[in-house]
Design a protein around this motif. Structure first.
Motif, short mmCIF file in Angstrom:
data_model
loop_
_atom_site.label_atom_id
_atom_site.label_comp_id
_atom_site.label_asym_id
_atom_site.label_seq_id
_atom_site.Cartn_x
_atom_site.Cartn_y
_atom_site.Cartn_z
N MET A 1 36.86 45.65 20.03
CA MET A 1 36.91 44.37 20.49
C MET A 1 38.15 44.11 21.19
O MET A 1 39.09 44.17 20.50
CB MET A 1 36.58 43.46 19.46
N GLU A 2 38.39 43.75 22.43
CA GLU A 2 39.49 43.53 23.20
C GLU A 2 39.74 42.06 23.06
O GLU A 2 39.04 41.40 23.01
CB GLU A 2 39.51 44.14 24.69
N THR A 3 41.08 41.74 22.94
CA THR A 3 41.60 40.52 22.68
C THR A 3 41.87 40.10 24.29
O THR A 3 42.67 40.72 25.03
CB THR A 3 42.92 40.68 21.75
N MET A 4 41.65 38.73 24.47
CA MET A 4 41.89 38.17 25.86
C MET A 4 43.39 37.64 25.81
O MET A 4 43.58 36.83 24.78
CB MET A 4 40.87 37.15 26.41
N ARG A 5 44.04 37.72 26.71
CA ARG A 5 45.63 37.08 26.66
C ARG A 5 45.67 35.65 27.75
O ARG A 5 45.07 35.95 28.90
CB ARG A 5 46.49 37.97 26.96
N PHE A 6 46.36 34.84 27.31
CA PHE A 6 46.62 33.73 28.28
C PHE A 6 47.93 33.58 28.49
O PHE A 6 48.77 33.71 27.30
CB PHE A 6 45.65 32.52 27.46
N ARG A 7 48.34 32.94 29.58
CA ARG A 7 49.80 32.49 29.81
C ARG A 7 49.87 30.79 29.42
O ARG A 7 48.87 30.03 29.34
CB ARG A 7 49.94 32.61 31.27
N TYR A 8 51.10 30.37 29.59
CA TYR A 8 51.12 28.91 29.24
C TYR A 8 50.20 28.12 30.18
O TYR A 8 49.68 27.16 29.93
CB TYR A 8 52.75 28.70 29.31
N ALA B 1 49.04 32.75 24.43
CA ALA B 1 47.74 32.82 23.78
C ALA B 1 46.76 33.89 23.77
O ALA B 1 46.83 34.56 24.71
CB ALA B 1 47.06 31.44 24.00
N SER B 2 46.16 34.20 22.63
CA SER B 2 45.12 35.43 22.74
C SER B 2 44.05 34.68 21.87
O SER B 2 44.06 33.96 20.98
CB SER B 2 45.90 36.52 22.14
N ALA B 3 42.70 35.33 22.24
CA ALA B 3 41.63 35.03 21.55
C ALA B 3 40.65 36.27 21.72
O ALA B 3 40.69 37.01 22.75
CB ALA B 3 40.93 33.93 22.28
N ALA B 4 39.83 36.39 20.59
CA ALA B 4 38.81 37.40 20.59
C ALA B 4 37.65 36.90 21.57
O ALA B 4 37.43 35.74 21.74
CB ALA B 4 38.37 37.88 19.15
N PRO B 5 37.06 37.88 22.32
CA PRO B 5 35.74 37.51 23.34
C PRO B 5 34.83 36.70 22.32
O PRO B 5 34.47 37.26 21.35
CB PRO B 5 35.33 38.82 23.91
#
Length: 82
Positions: free
Chosen positions: A1-8, A37-41
């Motif tokens: 499972m790939e983690t999604m990355r977010f910027r500020y 930030a990061s979140a699992a799909p």
């Protein structure tokens, strides 16, 4: 499972505004920090992990509906990022 990355910039506007207010209250500018930030799909947005970095110091917080900002402010109060 790939983690999604977010910027500020991808964080909700309310989180960004609260973060900026906390920074100002403690004599910092948001530019002094690298926020991501990061979140699992499929994971709810409020369960993502927010990471704040400054220099060699970093701290990760569970979002929990904006609770990360309170935890970040507590770290500023105790001079974690100084």
């Amino acid at each position: 499972m790939e983690t999604m990355r977010f910027r500020y910039i991808d964080l909700p506007i309310s989180d960004r505004a609260a973060f900026e207010l906390v920074c100002a209250r403690h004599g910092f500018a948001p530019a002094h920090f690298d926020v991501s930030a990061s979140a699992a799909p499929g994971e709810p947005a409020h369960e993502r992990v927010v990471t704040v970095r400054r220099g060699d110091w970093s701290r990760s917080y569970r979002d929990r509906h904006g609770q990360w900002i309170r935890q970040f402010e507590a770290d500023l109060t105790f001079r974690f990022f100084n």
